[in-house]
Design an enzyme around this catalytic site. Structure first.
Site, PDB file in Angstrom:
ATOM      1  N   ASP A 246       0.810  -1.220   0.000  1.00  0.00           N
ATOM      2  CA  ASP A 246       0.000   0.000   0.000  1.00  0.00           C
ATOM      3  C   ASP A 246       0.839   1.264   0.000  1.00  0.00           C
ATOM      4  OD1 ASP A 246      -2.304  -1.470  -0.095  1.00  0.00           O
ATOM      5  OD2 ASP A 246      -2.703  -1.371   2.053  1.00  0.00           O
TER       6      ASP A 246
ATOM      7  N   ARG B 127       2.350   5.414  17.207  1.00  0.00           N
ATOM      8  CA  ARG B 127       1.972   6.468  16.251  1.00  0.00           C
ATOM      9  C   ARG B 127       2.610   7.818  16.570  1.00  0.00           C
ATOM     10  NH1 ARG B 127       1.649   2.138  13.808  1.00  0.00           N
ATOM     11  NH2 ARG B 127      -0.387   1.275  13.269  1.00  0.00           N
TER      12      ARG B 127
ATOM     13  N   ASP C 247      -6.046   4.873  13.742  1.00  0.00           N
ATOM     14  CA  ASP C 247      -4.721   5.387  13.408  1.00  0.00           C
ATOM     15  C   ASP C 247      -4.759   6.672  12.589  1.00  0.00           C
ATOM     16  OD1 ASP C 247      -3.230   3.568  14.807  1.00  0.00           O
ATOM     17  OD2 ASP C 247      -3.046   2.155  13.154  1.00  0.00           O
TER      18      ASP C 247
ATOM     19  N   SER D 119      -5.047  -8.399   9.172  1.00  0.00           N
ATOM     20  CA  SER D 119      -4.378  -7.098   9.219  1.00  0.00           C
ATOM     21  C   SER D 119      -3.538  -7.082  10.484  1.00  0.00           C
ATOM     22  CB  SER D 119      -5.409  -5.964   9.242  1.00  0.00           C
ATOM     23  OG  SER D 119      -4.762  -4.729   9.438  1.00  0.00           O
TER      24      SER D 119
END
Length: 397
Positions: free
Chosen positions: A14, A95, A124, A175
């Site tokens: 991606d 993050r 996220d 995922s």
């Protein structure tokens, strides 16, 4: 002057496709930034070269494992941070680490925009964009998967049409997001919340049902910081890594939960966080020994709010910073040793020792030598229960 976009780059399909996709959609040059927070996998230099081969004008990689452990995981340990009393904030902690590197790269390269690979359904996207806006309010944010409907089918077609150097055939049914503090798994058959997880979901932990010998470990803390394991000095990163291995080998840290996402939906998640769970368990118990009762009671409320703020992507918020100060103060005397038995999927505390202990044996004992004056209790109870007693008399009328 051509605009520049800094892209949070993982090296996967991606974000590799996103390099060319962003260039075509916006006309901007793309700087790829990959941050190592202990997720394992490919060498950073391999990832950097792939980003350049996919069309990035520049690519930066950062080994942030120690930074992540000391500046993000450690505050979570001191806060006993468990979202919904269970989840040790594995992804939420990484993050803001990545965000700091993205913002620094944007300033260095004169970029006006930061891009990430998040969808529009998860937490996220909020963590990235709220963090970026807190550190650099002038930067814009884009998310190709969300903003340009970059589905996996489209990504594969783009990859093949451009001849990008990345495999597109193999796709995990799950995922997965992982770092040194833990691993998060979702989607696939797990989306049916009646389905039990199977062993191939797990990677950081062994099956806790498999017979094996127990493992005893002693963790030493100084002011809430893990500084030694079995008497040998460690950094925070080494403490997490060693307990990932030892607690993981005993099947500790498996979590299967339906959690409340920030975007308003409930999501089924499987987590593995052996080191995190072992360290938080030990830290909680040392606090029980060293933290005064009223401070401990109030800290539990702060811990819940702190965890919610971090989960919701507000790491850089004023309230989070203020609570950090409280948590640091509360950890001032959290110094000593905790002995635990790791076995059968559980980390069980079996011993506590601290020079800062508030546990007084002579007050606690029921044997000869007891220094607690029990004659004081009768009057204490009379006064303590007086307001309830008065109210009860009124209500009986």
């Amino acid at each position: 002057m051509t605009e520049r976009v800094v892209l949070a780059y993982s090296g996967g399909l991606d974000t590799s496709v996103a390099i060319g996709w962003i260039a075509e959609e916006t006309g901007a040059e793309v700087i790829a930034v990959a941050v190592d927070v202990g997720q394992g996998g490919e060498d950073l230099d391999v990832i950097r070269k792939r980003a350049l081969a996919c069309g990035a004008v520049e690519a930066e990689v950062a080994d942030a494992k120690d930074e992540f452990a000391e500046e993000y995981c450690l505050p979570a340990i001191k806060a006993n941070a468990l979202y919904m009393d269970r989840y040790p904030l594995v992804s939420a902690l990484s993050r803001p680490t990545i965000v700091k590197h993205l913002v620094a790269a944007a300033k260095k390269h004169g970029a006006t925009t930061v891009a990430h690979g998040c969808t529009g359904k998860g937490n996220d996207q909020v963590r990235f964009e709220a963090g970026i806006s807190s550190l650099a309010p002038d930067l814009k944010c884009i998310a190709p998967v969300r903003d340009y409907a970059m589905t996996r089918d489209k990504a594969i077609a783009f990859c093949e049409a451009k001849g990008l150097p990345i495999a597109t055939t193999k796709k995990s049914p799950y995922s997965i997001d992982q770092n040194v503090f833990g691993r998060a798994v979702e989607t696939g058959f797990l989306e049916d919340i009646w389905n039990a997880p199977i062993e191939d979901v797990y990677d950081y932990t062994a099956n806790p049902a498999t017979p094996r010998d127990a493992d005893e470990v002693v963790i030493t803390f100084e002011a809430g910081v893990p500084v030694a394991i079995d008497g040998k000095p460690v950094t925070v990163l080494q403490a997490i890594q060693q307990l990932n291995e030892r607690a993981g080998a005993q099947g500790i840290g498996r979590i299967d939960m339906v959690e409340d996402r920030l975007v308003g939906i409930k999501s089924r998640e499987i987590y593995e966080a052996p080191g995190a769970i072992a360290l938080i368990t030990a830290h909680q118990e040392l606090e029980n020994v060293t933290v005064e009762r009223e401070l401990a009671r109030y800290k539990r409320q702060v811990e819940q709010r702190w965890s919610e703020l971090v989960y919701d992507g507000l790491w850089f918020s004023p309230l989070k910073r203020a609570l950090d100060g409280f948590i640091a103060e509360a950890n001032e005397h959290v110094t000593g040793d905790i002995r635990m038995t790791l076995h059968g999927g559980r980390a069980v505390v079996t011993g506590r020792k601290s020079a800062k202990s508030l546990y007084d044996f002579n007050l606690a004992t029921y044997d000869t030598g007891d220094t607690f004056d029990q004659s004081l209790s009768k009057g204490f109870i009379e006064i303590f229960g007086l307001s309830s007693k008065i109210a009860a008399k009124r209500d009986l009328v």
